[in-house]
Design a protein around this motif. Structure first.
Motif, short mmCIF file in Angstrom:
data_model
loop_
_atom_site.label_atom_id
_atom_site.label_comp_id
_atom_site.label_asym_id
_atom_site.label_seq_id
_atom_site.Cartn_x
_atom_site.Cartn_y
_atom_site.Cartn_z
N HIS A 36 -3.22 32.22 4.11
CA HIS A 36 -3.95 31.28 4.98
C HIS A 36 -5.22 30.85 4.26
O HIS A 36 -6.00 31.69 3.82
CB HIS A 36 -4.30 31.92 6.31
N LYS A 49 -3.33 31.25 -4.28
CA LYS A 49 -2.72 32.15 -3.29
C LYS A 49 -1.33 31.65 -2.90
O LYS A 49 -0.35 32.41 -2.90
CB LYS A 49 -3.60 32.22 -2.04
N SER A 91 8.33 43.06 3.45
CA SER A 91 7.02 43.39 4.03
C SER A 91 5.89 42.80 3.20
O SER A 91 4.94 42.21 3.73
CB SER A 91 6.87 44.91 4.13
N HIS A 105 -8.47 37.48 -1.63
CA HIS A 105 -7.12 37.45 -1.06
C HIS A 105 -6.09 37.06 -2.13
O HIS A 105 -4.97 37.58 -2.13
CB HIS A 105 -7.07 36.48 0.12
N SER A 128 5.72 39.06 3.65
CA SER A 128 5.12 38.68 4.93
C SER A 128 3.62 38.90 4.93
O SER A 128 2.86 38.10 5.49
CB SER A 128 5.77 39.49 6.07
N GLU A 129 3.17 39.98 4.30
CA GLU A 129 1.72 40.19 4.17
C GLU A 129 1.09 39.06 3.37
O GLU A 129 0.00 38.59 3.71
CB GLU A 129 1.46 41.54 3.50
N ASN A 130 1.76 38.63 2.33
CA ASN A 130 1.25 37.51 1.54
C ASN A 130 1.08 36.26 2.37
O ASN A 130 0.13 35.48 2.17
CB ASN A 130 2.19 37.21 0.37
N LYS A 131 1.99 36.03 3.29
CA LYS A 131 1.91 34.82 4.12
C LYS A 131 0.63 34.82 4.96
O LYS A 131 0.01 33.77 5.17
CB LYS A 131 3.14 34.71 5.02
N THR A 132 0.23 35.99 5.42
CA THR A 132 -1.02 36.10 6.17
C THR A 132 -2.21 35.87 5.25
O THR A 132 -3.14 35.12 5.57
CB THR A 132 -1.13 37.49 6.83
N LEU A 133 -2.17 36.52 4.08
CA LEU A 133 -3.28 36.38 3.13
C LEU A 133 -3.39 34.97 2.57
O LEU A 133 -4.48 34.55 2.15
CB LEU A 133 -3.09 37.37 1.97
#
Length: 508
Positions: free
Chosen positions: A397, A339, A387, A423, A390-395
């Motif tokens: 985790h 990830k 966008s 994820h 940034s979504e990847n940064k959340t996923l």
């Protein structure tokens, strides 16, 4: 035809089955080991020995003894009660991989199932009868119980499948192919569902896509270098040998290969002394991603050939050991690592997109617009990339740092490896779209620079890319372009394409 032994399955063979629709069969020697293991289970049942999952209940019910006359009921109840997955189904190629991997694990001969169970699994693979398996519901320890129970439902003629483009009851597909469902005997339900095949299958498909993306990212980045008149000195071999990472050295070599005859690259001091990190540090950043992917590949190929159920049967049944090989921690860590590695490919790609469109950072038309001001050009494509990043940064985790107890605290530490693999798969899809945006912007930039000055290899990418996405002469609905480019990147075999180019060039 690929021969399965339980010990030698590779990612390349998985790709042949999932992409090339290659058929599979079990080795005779492995099936003989399976039969011996089965005979041991039958002796245990006949002798009414107390063995977990064979003559006892499951999980917290491990101390509940089950009469031999209820052996079939025990396995049927197990499958039905555990088939409680929710959410959207796994992609068909992931579910197909799951079936194949479970058959391969059972072929090791430690699980005590009958050969007919493995034969039925392989028949599903070869006839493309794909179980409908919900994605959510696994804790990644005690095996991928919920997902694999939906797989097991199909074997007994329950549940649903994907067959020839349609979703239908499994019995309907069986009837079309002349297949009979099986009745599960002692240990067989547990032998099917107690394993890590959901997270591993998703990991296998994710890795194959991530590997392809990593190669694509280097060729796309090479075109971006041309679009920005990037400095080629930063990719000199001695720079990367001086640090010593093989993957960094290899990435730099491929970039040099792709750009070897370009008239759009520059030397240091010719236009500027140094490029920004998103160009200059491509070998260091992309090379580090390759290091992570190499780690993931190693762990996946071990797990693809691992006995991951419980209990395991040794010495013709003299030893039946309850252990914890179903625990998904090794794959959970690998998926979290993948990830992060793939998310970083998107991070640096988005920064290159910014350099391609920002008039303060280059001498190209603002936002690559054909009429700056009147037309916005690629302005909002960068928003989309930002966008997705940034979504990847959340996923990204790590799922593996979490655990929650289950089965009345009998199963008190779990891996969440299946969440990590899901994820990772989503991050890969997001990253492909970011790279698609970089490709669109890079193609536009080199048009301004002069396509005739491009390197032979990047020009080939440009020509193929222009067959998918037209030049930006007028603002249009760019969503369609992004999705078209992303779909192309997913289907074109860039892995072989880039290796072929490197060999042709003779420098790698």
């Amino acid at each position: 035809m690929i021969t399965l032994t339980g010990n030698s399955l590779t990612l390349e063979q998985m790709k042949e089955v999932l992409v090339g629709n290659q058929k599979v069969h079990a080795s005779v020697t492995s099936m003989e080991a399976v039969q011996k293991s089965r005979e041991a289970v039958e002796r245990i049942v006949a002798e009414s020995r107390v063995v977990y999952g064979i003559t006892t209940g499951f999980g917290k019910f491990s101390d509940v003894l089950i009469d031999k006359k209820h052996v079939q009921d025990l396995q049927l109840n197990l499958i039905r009660s555990h088939a409680c997955g929710v959410g959207e189904p796994f992609p068909e190629n992931v579910a197909k991989a799951m079936v194949l991997l479970r058959a391969n694990a059972l072929l090791k001969g430690f699980s005590g199932v009958r050969p007919v169970v493995i034969e039925k699994l392989l028949e599903l693979v070869n006839k493309d009868i794909i179980p409908v398996i919900p994605q959510q519901g696994s804790l990644g320890a005690s095996g991928d119980l919920a997902p694999l129970s939906h797989l097991a439902l199909v074997l007994i003629g329950e549940g649903e499948v994907f067959y020839k483009g349609n979703r239908m009851d499994s019995l309907e597909a069986f009837q079309k192919e002349g297949i009979l469902p099986v009745t599960l005997e002692a240990k067989e339900g547990l032998g099917i569902i107690n394993g890590t095949q959901a997270m591993t299958a998703m990991g296998v498909v994710g890795y194959l896509e991530a590997e392809q993306l990593a190669y694509e990212s280097e060729l796309i980045a090479s075109m971006t270098i041309e679009g920005l008149n990037g400095i080629i000195d930063a990719f000199a071999e001695e720079v990367h040998v001086a640090r010593g990472y093989k993957q960094q050295i290899d990435t730099a070599a491929r970039i040099r290969s792709y750009l070897s005859d370009s008239l759009l690259t520059t030397m240091q001091g010719e236009i500027r002394v140094q490029d920004a990190y998103s160009l200059r540090c491509i070998p260091q950043v992309h090379g580090a991603t390759w290091q992570a992917l190499d780690y993931v590949k190693e762990k996946l190929e071990i797990e693809m050939n691992a006995a991951t159920d419980n209990p395991l049967i040794f010495d013709d049944g003299d030893k039946v050991i309850s252990g914890g090989n179903f625990h998904g921690q090794p794959i959970a860590f690998a998926m979290d690592f993948m990830k992060i590695a793939v998310a970083e490919m998107a991070n640096i790609s988005e920064r290159r997109i910014e350099r391609l469109i920002n008039p303060q950072l280059n001498d190209l038309p603002p936002f690559l617009s054909p009429e700056p001001g009147l037309q916005s050009g690629a302005m909002i494509m960068q928003y989309v990339a930002a966008s997705l990043v940034s979504e990847n940064k959340t996923l990204a985790h790590p799922a593996s740092v979490d655990s929650i107890p289950s089965s009345a605290n009998q199963e008190d530490h779990v891996s969440m490896g299946t969440i990590a693999s899901r994820h990772a798969h989503q991050i890969i899809q997001n990253t492909r779209r970011v790279l698609a945006i970089e490709l669109i912007c890079a193609m536009q930039a080199v048009e301004y620079r002069g396509v005739e000055k491009m390197a032979t290899q990047t020009k080939r990418l440009f020509d193929k890319g222009r067959e998918q996405v037209a030049s930006i002469k007028q603002d249009r609905v760019f969503s369609k372009d992004i999705e078209t480019a992303a779909a192309w990147l997913k289907t074109v075999d860039f892995n072989k394409f880039t290796k072929k180019l490197s060999v042709e060039n003779g420098s790698y």
